[in-house]
Design a protein around this motif. Structure first.
Motif, short mmCIF file in Angstrom:
data_model
loop_
_atom_site.label_atom_id
_atom_site.label_comp_id
_atom_site.label_asym_id
_atom_site.label_seq_id
_atom_site.Cartn_x
_atom_site.Cartn_y
_atom_site.Cartn_z
N SER A 24 0.74 -1.96 -4.52
CA SER A 24 -0.63 -1.45 -4.42
C SER A 24 -0.95 -0.55 -5.60
CB SER A 24 -0.82 -0.69 -3.09
OG SER A 24 0.00 0.45 -3.04
N ASP A 44 -7.21 -11.62 -2.17
CA ASP A 44 -6.29 -10.61 -1.65
C ASP A 44 -5.40 -11.20 -0.56
OD1 ASP A 44 -5.37 -7.89 -1.73
OD2 ASP A 44 -6.31 -7.62 0.23
N HIS A 48 -1.15 -12.16 -0.81
CA HIS A 48 -0.24 -11.64 0.20
C HIS A 48 0.45 -12.77 0.96
CE1 HIS A 48 -2.19 -7.71 -0.43
NE2 HIS A 48 -1.09 -7.22 0.10
N GLY A 99 -2.65 3.22 9.64
CA GLY A 99 -3.53 2.42 8.79
C GLY A 99 -4.93 2.34 9.37
N LEU A 160 1.01 3.89 2.66
CA LEU A 160 -0.43 3.66 2.64
C LEU A 160 -1.08 4.43 1.49
CD1 LEU A 160 -1.06 3.80 6.48
CD2 LEU A 160 -1.36 1.79 5.02
N ARG A 166 5.82 0.57 -0.39
CA ARG A 166 6.30 0.29 0.96
C ARG A 166 7.78 -0.04 0.93
NH1 ARG A 166 8.25 -2.78 4.40
NH2 ARG A 166 8.76 -4.14 2.67
N THR A 199 -1.87 -7.08 7.30
CA THR A 199 -2.78 -6.86 6.18
C THR A 199 -3.63 -8.10 5.91
OG1 THR A 199 -1.23 -5.32 5.14
CG2 THR A 199 -2.92 -6.28 3.73
N THR A 203 -7.71 -8.41 6.49
CA THR A 203 -8.59 -8.75 5.38
C THR A 203 -9.36 -10.02 5.66
OG1 THR A 203 -6.98 -7.73 3.87
CG2 THR A 203 -8.68 -9.10 2.89
#
Length: 266
Positions: A24, A44, A48, A99, A160, A166, A199, A203
């Motif tokens: 990130s 995005d 991922h 989150g 975060l 992470r 995630t 998204t």
């Protein structure tokens, strides 16, 4: 989106997702230091998903074991595989809660700055070094207990903040808890699966069907490039950690942080 931006995004995500250097942070830096526009939710999600495919392919034996654990969970069978599934869920709950709070309060955007990335890159490089140097080498992946899942799960929440990493903070926590170096990396990367799924799903919910359809081709290319880069980075890291410590990643983070501070305060 231009072809060069697509390639750069996918490769950066793939290479840095599982290395303890903050994906990130790198992706935010790309936007802060270049004129590239925001890639949008579809790309995005795609990059991922590519990373997810890579980690599942590399740890395919663990994936088969976890699939068996899901089956045992549904069938109410008390097995070691079901226990591992429950521990991974337990470790993922804090990240989901924190989150959600950060998104709802706007904190997730408030911490996206070059200054934050620079300082967290340096500070958590030192954390990684200390935990790796002082951690024992007794535990393996199958030794994960409830306290291990809780502490690593809580540590994961710190990621975060851009620049923390992470994988870096979960490896640091696992090393501090006594996991052998490659086993700490394995723990971290398997724990990434629910994090990436959450995630990506979050998204994807923000996208309309038209948005996804318009850039479907770009998304497939991005996913493929990210998967190849991520698999290569996992292989590289696991091979490296069998031979040496976390020091190469610590030095990289320190150098990156110093350069960022120079750019910021010059």
């Amino acid at each position: 989106m231009t072809a060069d931006q697509l390639v750069v995004l996918a490769i950066i995500q793939g290479l840095t997702e599982f290395l303890p250097v903050s994906s990130s942070g790198h992706l935010n830096l790309l936007h802060l230091l270049t004129t590239y526009p925001d890639e949008g939710p579809a790309i995005d999600v795609a990059i991922h998903v590519g990373s997810l495919v890579a980690v599942m392919a590399y740890f395919w034996r663990d994936m088969l074991y976890l699939i068996g654990g899901l089956r045992d969970l549904v069938l109410f069978r008390a097995t070691s595989a079901r226990r591992l599934i429950l521990l991974l869920i337990l470790a993922s709950v804090p990240l989901a809660i924190v989150g959600f709070v950060m998104i709802e309060t706007g904190l997730v955007d408030a911490v996206r700055s070059l200054e934050v990335i620079a300082w967290t890159t340096i500070v958590f490089a030192l954390v990684l070094w200390a935990c790796d140097a002082l951690g024992s080498r007794a535990k393996i992946f199958s030794d994960i207990g409830i306290s291990d899942a809780v502490w690593v799960g809580l540590a994961q929440c710190i990621a975060l903040i851009p620049g923390v990493s992470r994988s870096g903070i979960t490896m640091s926590a696992a090393r501090a808890l006594g996991f052998e170096r490659t086993e700490a990396a394995r723990f971290s990367m398997v724990l990434a699966i629910p994090a990436i799924l959450a995630t990506g799903a979050g998204t994807a919910l923000t996208m309309s069907g038209d948005q996804a359809a318009i850039i479907a081709g770009d998304a497939l290319v991005a996913a493929a490039l990210s998967a190849v880069a991520a698999f290569a980075s996992i292989w590289f890291m696991m091979a490296l950690l069998k031979r040496t410590s976390m020091m190469p990643f610590v030095l990289y983070r320190l150098a990156m942080g110093v350069v960022l501070l120079w750019v910021l305060y010059r």
